[in-house]
Write an enzyme that holds these catalytic residues in place. Structure first.
Site, PDB file in Angstrom:
ATOM      1  N   SER A 176      24.216 -62.341  32.951  1.00  9.26           N
ATOM      2  CA  SER A 176      23.835 -63.673  32.496  1.00  9.26           C
ATOM      3  C   SER A 176      22.303 -63.738  32.355  1.00  9.26           C
ATOM      4  O   SER A 176      21.726 -62.911  31.647  1.00  9.26           O
ATOM      5  CB  SER A 176      24.388 -64.728  33.458  1.00  9.26           C
ATOM      6  OG  SER A 176      24.319 -66.010  32.910  1.00  9.26           O
ATOM      7  N   ASP A 189      34.943 -65.237  28.056  1.00 13.59           N
ATOM      8  CA  ASP A 189      33.649 -65.864  28.328  1.00 13.59           C
ATOM      9  C   ASP A 189      33.243 -66.675  27.101  1.00 13.59           C
ATOM     10  O   ASP A 189      32.910 -66.121  26.060  1.00 13.59           O
ATOM     11  CB  ASP A 189      32.606 -64.784  28.638  1.00 13.59           C
ATOM     12  CG  ASP A 189      31.229 -65.356  28.983  1.00 13.59           C
ATOM     13  OD1 ASP A 189      31.048 -66.587  28.898  1.00 13.59           O
ATOM     14  OD2 ASP A 189      30.345 -64.547  29.331  1.00 13.59           O
ATOM     15  N   HIS A 235      33.065 -66.569  32.109  1.00 14.46           N
ATOM     16  CA  HIS A 235      31.716 -66.062  32.374  1.00 14.46           C
ATOM     17  C   HIS A 235      31.566 -65.548  33.798  1.00 14.46           C
ATOM     18  O   HIS A 235      30.857 -64.569  34.045  1.00 14.46           O
ATOM     19  CB  HIS A 235      30.708 -67.179  32.112  1.00 14.46           C
ATOM     20  CG  HIS A 235      29.285 -66.744  32.176  1.00 14.46           C
ATOM     21  ND1 HIS A 235      28.747 -65.822  31.303  1.00 14.46           N
ATOM     22  CD2 HIS A 235      28.267 -67.099  33.018  1.00 14.46           C
ATOM     23  CE1 HIS A 235      27.464 -65.632  31.585  1.00 14.46           C
ATOM     24  NE2 HIS A 235      27.157 -66.387  32.628  1.00 14.46           N
TER      25      HIS A 235
END
Length: 368
Positions: free
Chosen positions: A149, A312, A345
């Site tokens: 991320s 995601d 995610h």
């Protein structure tokens, strides 16, 4: 696993931190943890870049901890990032709130918390501080950089601007340019914080208050983006929190209780100002915006692994494919894997066999 936690004053009034904006910071202290042992040649060092709400405690369990470090699934003896092989370093990033200088730290010029006087940051500023930490540790070249991320964005910035310092890089569930929808989610979260009456124009710490309601709402909304629809459905469906639905405006569904818990537990470990500053860095990140963005890669590119997850929707696989296209266009040796997972995610934090096998194989080749 040999583990240690440290604080290092990396920038001082005599040698200040110069930010991309042109602003300077007279003092910057960084908290970091290390795992494993650095070899005599200093060639087995792996740098971990954390995501938005992460910190330096990536692995292991400290005395009194109820849970291990946030990436303990991935880092440790015999794990994909094997601390019997690698010396792993993870700092809390600049602007954070877990030991590294951030907007709630004391401004040496005033003796009060920085608040909104803290300068706006860029992804390159994170990397500048990371690189100085490497110098502090006597590490000139990293065997690998790893991040998911926001952490993956830091890795990408580093390999684009200083490729000669890195042998290998892993970019997981990341983006090289946020979409309007991504920015919109972060904007609403920031507004929830800033419109909380206890925000006090950013001076809440000095005034002894805290925008807890706004920060908890921001966390609740962000957490919705971290899971997939299938993940929410399989975890909660339409189950009632108390056995049967009461038909009221309180916490009636199980998913509402889950989000309420996420929002409230966040208050004890994260600072509202750090949330503002770090999400804004992500909004502005766009490393491929200029034609010469990959020019530095021609001399000595790192080997790169890019990983995405098929559910995601925060940073979808198309975000990862965009990174791959730019790297391959610059002739960077790049591998790409899309991993199947129902958890959206958040998958990059979980134990998923195919994901861990992919990371293990890449790191084994790096060690060869």
């Amino acid at each position: 696993m040999e583990t240690s936690c440290h604080d290092a004053l990396l920038f001082t009034a005599e040698h200040p931190l110069r930010l991309r904006s042109g602003a300077t910071m007279a003092e910057v202290s960084v908290r970091y943890e290390t795992y494993g042992t650095l070899n005599a040649e200093r060639t087995n060092a792996v740098f971990i870049c954390h995501a938005l709400t992460g910190d330096a405690h990536a692995a292991g369990r400290r005395p009194g901890d109820k849970r291990p470090g946030w990436w303990d699934t991935l880092i440790g003896p015999g794990k994909p990032i094997d601390t019997d092989v690698w010396f792993v370093v993870c700092p809390n990033l600049l602007g954070g709130c877990q030991g590294t200088t951030g907007p709630s730290s004391t401004n040496p010029a005033t003796g009060e918390p920085y608040g909104l006087d803290f300068p706006l940051l860029a992804m390159s500023d994170f990397v500048t501080v990371h690189r100085r930490l490497g110098e502090h540790l006597g590490i000139e070249r990293w065997a690998a950089l790893v991040g998911g991320s926001l952490g993956g964005m830091q890795v990408l910035e580093w390999i684009l601007t200083h490729p000669s310092e890195v042998d290998n890089a892993i970019v997981i569930a990341a983006s090289s340019r946020l979409t309007a929808q991504n920015i919109a989610f972060s904007a609403v979260g920031r507004q929830a914080i800033m419109r909380d009456p206890e925000f006090r124009d950013g001076a809440f710490q000095a005034q002894g208050t805290s925008p807890d309601k706004g920060l908890s709402v921001a966390r609740m909304m962000a957490h919705i983006t971290y899971l997939s629809e299938d993940g929410f459905q399989s975890k909660f469906g339409r189950e009632a929190q108390s056995g049967e639905l009461g038909h009221n405006f309180g916490v009636d569904f199980a998913v509402e209780s889950y989000l309420e818990h996420q929002g409230n537990s966040f208050l004890s470990r994260f600072d509202a100002l750090s949330y503002l500053y770090l999400t804004r860095v992500m909004d502005y990140f766009d490393p491929f915006a200029t034609p010469d963005a990959t020019a530095a890669l021609a001399a000595d590119p790192a080997k790169v692994l890019v990983v995405s997850f098929d559910t995601d929707w925060r940073f979808s696989t198309e975000h990862s494919r965009r990174i791959v296209r730019h790297l391959e266009g610059a002739r960077v040796p790049t591998s790409f894997r899309e991993i199947s997972s129902p958890w959206g995610h958040d998958s990059f934090l979980l134990t998923i066999d195919d994901y861990h096998r992919t990371i293990s194989a890449f790191m084994e080749r790096a060690a060869a």
